[in-house]
Write a protein that holds these residues in place. Structure first.
Motif, PDB file in Angstrom:
ATOM      1  N   HIS A  37      45.359  54.609  54.164  1.00 22.70           N
ATOM      2  CA  HIS A  37      44.448  55.709  54.508  1.00 22.70           C
ATOM      3  C   HIS A  37      43.034  55.160  54.625  1.00 22.70           C
ATOM      4  CE1 HIS A  37      43.135  56.076  50.222  1.00 22.70           C
ATOM      5  NE2 HIS A  37      44.342  55.603  50.015  1.00 22.70           N
ATOM      6  N   ASP A  38      42.023  55.978  54.366  1.00 18.79           N
ATOM      7  CA  ASP A  38      40.625  55.599  54.526  1.00 18.79           C
ATOM      8  C   ASP A  38      40.274  54.467  53.570  1.00 18.79           C
ATOM      9  OD1 ASP A  38      37.896  55.400  54.783  1.00 18.79           O
ATOM     10  OD2 ASP A  38      37.452  57.414  54.066  1.00 18.79           O
ATOM     11  N   ALA A  39      40.020  53.278  54.104  1.00 19.38           N
ATOM     12  CA  ALA A  39      39.726  52.108  53.279  1.00 19.38           C
ATOM     13  C   ALA A  39      38.240  51.779  53.226  1.00 19.38           C
ATOM     14  CB  ALA A  39      40.487  50.896  53.818  1.00 19.38           C
ATOM     15  N   ARG A  99      48.465  38.432  52.398  1.00 16.33           N
ATOM     16  CA  ARG A  99      48.428  39.889  52.568  1.00 16.33           C
ATOM     17  C   ARG A  99      48.806  40.469  51.218  1.00 16.33           C
ATOM     18  NH1 ARG A  99      52.422  44.189  51.808  1.00 16.33           N
ATOM     19  NH2 ARG A  99      51.989  45.834  53.309  1.00 16.33           N
ATOM     20  N   VAL A 100      48.036  41.446  50.729  1.00 14.45           N
ATOM     21  CA  VAL A 100      48.234  41.989  49.385  1.00 14.45           C
ATOM     22  C   VAL A 100      48.836  43.390  49.491  1.00 14.45           C
ATOM     23  CG1 VAL A 100      47.113  42.670  47.238  1.00 14.45           C
ATOM     24  CG2 VAL A 100      46.369  40.604  48.439  1.00 14.45           C
ATOM     25  N   ASP A 101      50.014  43.537  48.922  1.00 13.96           N
ATOM     26  CA  ASP A 101      50.719  44.821  48.927  1.00 13.96           C
ATOM     27  C   ASP A 101      50.019  45.823  48.031  1.00 13.96           C
ATOM     28  OD1 ASP A 101      53.187  46.382  49.583  1.00 13.96           O
ATOM     29  OD2 ASP A 101      53.439  46.285  47.407  1.00 13.96           O
ATOM     30  N   VAL A 102      49.994  47.083  48.445  1.00  9.25           N
ATOM     31  CA  VAL A 102      49.406  48.186  47.676  1.00  9.25           C
ATOM     32  C   VAL A 102      48.030  47.787  47.142  1.00  9.25           C
ATOM     33  CG1 VAL A 102      49.957  50.055  46.078  1.00  9.25           C
ATOM     34  CG2 VAL A 102      51.783  48.631  46.938  1.00  9.25           C
ATOM     35  N   ALA A 103      47.242  47.135  47.970  1.00  9.71           N
ATOM     36  CA  ALA A 103      45.923  46.674  47.529  1.00  9.71           C
ATOM     37  C   ALA A 103      45.046  47.830  47.073  1.00  9.71           C
ATOM     38  CB  ALA A 103      45.248  45.914  48.668  1.00  9.71           C
ATOM     39  N   ASN A 104      45.197  48.979  47.711  1.00  6.17           N
ATOM     40  CA  ASN A 104      44.356  50.125  47.381  1.00  6.17           C
ATOM     41  C   ASN A 104      44.594  50.651  45.976  1.00  6.17           C
ATOM     42  OD1 ASN A 104      46.888  50.864  48.856  1.00  6.17           O
ATOM     43  ND2 ASN A 104      46.348  52.907  48.166  1.00  6.17           N
ATOM     44  N   SER A 127      40.534  56.641  35.018  1.00  7.13           N
ATOM     45  CA  SER A 127      39.106  56.317  35.048  1.00  7.13           C
ATOM     46  C   SER A 127      38.844  54.825  35.246  1.00  7.13           C
ATOM     47  CB  SER A 127      38.441  56.774  33.750  1.00  7.13           C
ATOM     48  OG  SER A 127      39.020  56.122  32.636  1.00  7.13           O
ATOM     49  N   ALA A 128      39.884  54.003  35.171  1.00  9.06           N
ATOM     50  CA  ALA A 128      39.713  52.561  35.342  1.00  9.06           C
ATOM     51  C   ALA A 128      39.779  52.212  36.828  1.00  9.06           C
ATOM     52  CB  ALA A 128      40.798  51.804  34.584  1.00  9.06           C
ATOM     53  N   ASP A 129      38.814  51.444  37.301  1.00  9.01           N
ATOM     54  CA  ASP A 129      38.807  51.025  38.697  1.00  9.01           C
ATOM     55  C   ASP A 129      38.281  49.597  38.782  1.00  9.01           C
ATOM     56  OD1 ASP A 129      38.655  50.634  41.391  1.00  9.01           O
ATOM     57  OD2 ASP A 129      37.751  52.569  41.847  1.00  9.01           O
ATOM     58  N   ARG A 130      39.209  48.666  38.865  1.00  6.13           N
ATOM     59  CA  ARG A 130      38.852  47.246  38.964  1.00  6.13           C
ATOM     60  C   ARG A 130      39.243  46.660  40.327  1.00  6.13           C
ATOM     61  NH1 ARG A 130      40.594  48.535  33.905  1.00  6.13           N
ATOM     62  NH2 ARG A 130      39.147  48.008  32.203  1.00  6.13           N
ATOM     63  N   THR A 131      39.510  47.532  41.274  1.00  7.91           N
ATOM     64  CA  THR A 131      39.990  47.071  42.571  1.00  7.91           C
ATOM     65  C   THR A 131      39.010  46.120  43.245  1.00  7.91           C
ATOM     66  OG1 THR A 131      41.337  49.039  42.917  1.00  7.91           O
ATOM     67  CG2 THR A 131      40.722  47.808  44.870  1.00  7.91           C
ATOM     68  N   THR A 158      50.062  42.451  43.798  1.00 14.61           N
ATOM     69  CA  THR A 158      49.117  42.379  42.679  1.00 14.61           C
ATOM     70  C   THR A 158      49.110  43.663  41.860  1.00 14.61           C
ATOM     71  OG1 THR A 158      47.347  43.148  44.138  1.00 14.61           O
ATOM     72  CG2 THR A 158      47.593  40.759  43.861  1.00 14.61           C
ATOM     73  N   ASN A 159      49.710  44.720  42.383  1.00 15.58           N
ATOM     74  CA  ASN A 159      49.725  46.003  41.688  1.00 15.58           C
ATOM     75  C   ASN A 159      50.862  46.107  40.682  1.00 15.58           C
ATOM     76  OD1 ASN A 159      48.988  49.019  41.542  1.00 15.58           O
ATOM     77  ND2 ASN A 159      51.157  49.088  42.097  1.00 15.58           N
ATOM     78  N   HIS A 160      51.972  45.423  40.943  1.00 15.15           N
ATOM     79  CA  HIS A 160      53.164  45.595  40.116  1.00 15.15           C
ATOM     80  C   HIS A 160      54.075  44.379  40.256  1.00 15.15           C
ATOM     81  CE1 HIS A 160      54.148  47.245  44.139  1.00 15.15           C
ATOM     82  NE2 HIS A 160      55.252  46.529  43.962  1.00 15.15           N
ATOM     83  N   THR A 161      55.051  44.314  39.399  1.00 19.07           N
ATOM     84  CA  THR A 161      56.185  43.397  39.567  1.00 19.07           C
ATOM     85  C   THR A 161      57.441  44.259  39.630  1.00 19.07           C
ATOM     86  OG1 THR A 161      56.703  43.122  37.215  1.00 19.07           O
ATOM     87  CG2 THR A 161      54.976  41.694  38.139  1.00 19.07           C
TER      88      THR A 161
END
Length: 639
Positions: free
Chosen positions: A394-396, A352-357, A364-368, A264-267
């Motif tokens: 890391h710390d999730a 399972r979502v890759d690079v979910a973090n 400044s954008a955070d839509r996680t 979901t982070n990239h193609t």
């Protein structure tokens, strides 16, 4: 999540000393201490705490925070015996995630009990216990073993021999050693396929696998396929959509679940969306990606438009979650990627979502969190018992309130601390993303890290975390610990610790590898047919099968709370408990002095029932004697 039976915040011990840890109050979120049903806003929930007689506690109160203001409320006696008292307190669930901790009145002052243990000082609220109104993960996610398969390296069907090799790929023989670095690490193609996986489901079933998790199956320009060229179909190199559907039917026919892997982070930069975005600045696809924003990780191709790449990798352009079109294509649209593969003929049970973090995060954008909640909502709309697991190295804690990801791959709270306890002196295997080898640390450091990380999330999340001793991104367990004996210690920890055990295909037969790429070894099915060989350790496989079956047979190991019982540099002991079962687990990486635990842990008139392992645990007139041999393990039912 768990408490450490000590009046301080750390379980440190003098070198060579054994610290017994059952003499302090304890609470966790398991059924002995809190309701297992999900509360609604406004519900009053009763929670309980056990207080050993020797802890010196005169009274117990509970501290909650309502609308930002702390409140101290009385607890009441709720049973007990000659060895311990129980207290109960009522908590009104005023917030979606309602935190609480216990106030312990002791001579000369007071102490606090939170998820990290008992403290004789002031502590912040970060590790307070939590009640959450968010529904937990589906039960199947932690009921049994999850098994990770890297499709190119698991097995080849006969059909694989006739497929054309793409231009990016360098063919390899099945017994070749995987490249650990350089261009070959991503281009070496061994030719495993989905029909090959289906051929070996007997192996998975004998191992006790309940969930099969495959890394990406979409076409890409690499053997790992995290650089998708399309989400519209399965890679023909793997057998295409038809093979994926056949595998899904075969998995489901055996009562197992199937989880996919999505980025979901990239193609990939070869993705059809990205190609159109480059060709036509006015196209809808243009808005799917992040372009030059003056920040880091901007890729500046010769003669092309600068764009943001994941960690600066030009092959992995980052998706822009500020764009409605990204939401529509990935999540909300009728034929969105997330939804499409949850339906027949694939009927995936979750993602399972890759690079979910990093998904939805840029400057400044955070839509996680919004992405996680939307993914979960869409999955559950398609499959009410669907699951959502995040990759997070890391710390999730900040991403695990319970309303988005059901769980993460628990590198921080399990893999890293376990490795650092089990690794031998002088190891030269790298410690994941750090520029040093894995350090050897005493058990107290492992326990403290596990307890602290778990305490930062609701129990229902901690009890569902994907615990791993390795994955496709790490060195192999056997290369970390160096011996079959320590593999058994590690595997016993994996199958007896709260959470869902996850095994990367090959670890159960002693596969080796010194980094993530080098560890992506093929399965030696020819050696398996002969009963074993250099790349198929039948004795290790027996260990994994036995431990997997043991976990399936024990409610305490699947669902119980966790009380640490003893810590020595070279050994740990802990209890897994439900209202109906108590199991003692002892793990030793080396010889140690042994420990004597309270005899009342054993049911009256009973003897310790050995469930697994060879370390002696004996009932004596003075208590339970645990011998100090090692390396070795013991899993013993006490009640």
């Amino acid at each position: 999540m768990t408490t450490h039976a000590t009046p301080t915040t750390a379980p440190s011990t003098a070198p060579g000393a054994v610290r017994a840890l059952l003499d302090a109050p304890h609470h966790d979120g398991s059924a002995l201490f809190a309701p297992t049903a999900t509360p609604a806003l406004g519900d009053e929930v009763t929670v309980r705490v056990r207080v050993p007689k020797g802890a010196g506690v005169r009274d117990v109160r509970i501290r909650t925070v309502r609308d930002g203001e702390p409140r101290l409320l009385p607890a009441r006696r709720d049973g007990g015996d000659a060895h311990e008292d129980w207290y109960a307190a009522d908590v009104v669930v005023h917030h979606p995630v309602t935190s609480y901790r216990f106030f312990l009145d002791v001579p000369g002052g007071y102490r606090w009990l939170d998820g990290r243990g008992v403290h004789d000082r002031e502590v912040p609220d970060a590790a307070s216990f939590r009640l959450t109104t968010h529904a937990p993960a589906p039960g199947w996610l932690r009921d049994g073993l999850a098994y990770q398969v890297f499709p190119d390296r698991f097995a080849r069907s006969a059909a694989a021999d006739g497929r054309d090799v793409p231009g990016w790929a360098v063919p390899a023989a099945w017994d070749d050693e995987p490249a650990g670095s350089g261009p070959l690490a991503g281009t070496q193609l061994f030719g495993g396929d989905l029909d090959g996986v289906a051929l070996h489901l007997d192996h998975l079933q004998a191992l006790g696998v309940r969930t099969l998790y495959l890394t990406p199956v979409f076409p890409g320009r690499s053997n790992h396929r995290y650089d998708a060229a399309t989400f519209d179909h399965v890679d023909p190199l793997l057998g295409g959509d038809a093979a994926y559907a056949r595998l899904a039917r075969a998995v489901h026919d055996r009562g197992m679940r199937l989880m996919g892997d999505v980025t979901t982070n990239h193609t990939g930069d070869g993705h059809e969306w990205f190609a159109r975005a480059l060709e036509d600045p006015a196209s809808p696809e243009r808005g799917l990606y992040l372009w030059d924003d003056g920040g880091p990780d901007v890729v500046r191709p010769d003669g092309g438009d600068p764009y943001v790449g994941w960690l600066g990798h030009g092959s992995l352009p980052k998706l822009d979650w500020a764009a409605d079109e990204t939401w529509r294509r990935m999540v909300t649209g009728e034929d969105a990627v997330i939804a499409r593969y949850l339906r027949e003929p694939f009927a995936l049970d979750g993602w399972r979502v890759d690079v979910a973090n990093m998904t939805g995060r840029r400057g400044s954008a955070d839509r996680t969190h919004a992405v996680a909640r939307a993914l979960r909502e869409r999955i559950l709309a398609e499959r009410p018992d669907g699951a959502l697991v995040a990759e997070h190295f890391h710390d999730a804690a900040g991403d695990l309130a319970g309303d988005g990801w059901h769980a993460t791959m628990n590198y921080a709270g399990f893999t890293r601390p376990a490795w650092s306890w089990l690794v031998p002196e002088g190891s030269d295997v790298s410690f994941l993303d750090l520029p040093v080898p894995v350090p050897r640390r005493p058990a107290a450091a492992m326990v403290e890290t596990m307890r602290e990380v778990a305490a930062l999330v609701p129990w229902q999340v901690a009890a569902t975390q994907w615990n791993m001793l390795g994955s496709h991104d790490t060195p192999r367990l056997r290369s970390i610990v160096g011996s079959r004996e320590l593999v058994e210690v590690a595997a016993t920890l994996l199958f007896t610790y709260p959470g869902a055990p996850v095994v990367f295909a090959g670890d159960e037969v002693g596969a080796t590898g010194t980094n993530g790429e080098h560890a992506r070894t093929t399965m030696a099915w020819d050696q398996a047919a002969r009963g074993g060989g250099p790349r198929w350790d039948a004795a290790t496989l027996d260990v994994y099968r036995s431990l997997s079956a043991l976990r399936s047979s024990s409610g305490a190991l699947r669902d119980g709370g966790l009380r640490w019982a003893a810590v020595h540099d070279d050994a740990v002991a802990y209890l897994r408990e439900t209202p109906h079962e108590r199991v003692l687990v002892v793990l030793a990486r080396a010889p140690w002095p042994g420990v004597r635990l309270p005899g009342h842990l054993l049911a009256p008139g009973a003897e310790p029932e050995v469930l697994y392992g060879g370390l002696p645990v004996r009932a004596t007139a003075d208590g339970l004697a645990v011998d100090g041999d090692g390396p070795g393990v013991a899993v013993v039912r006490l009640a």
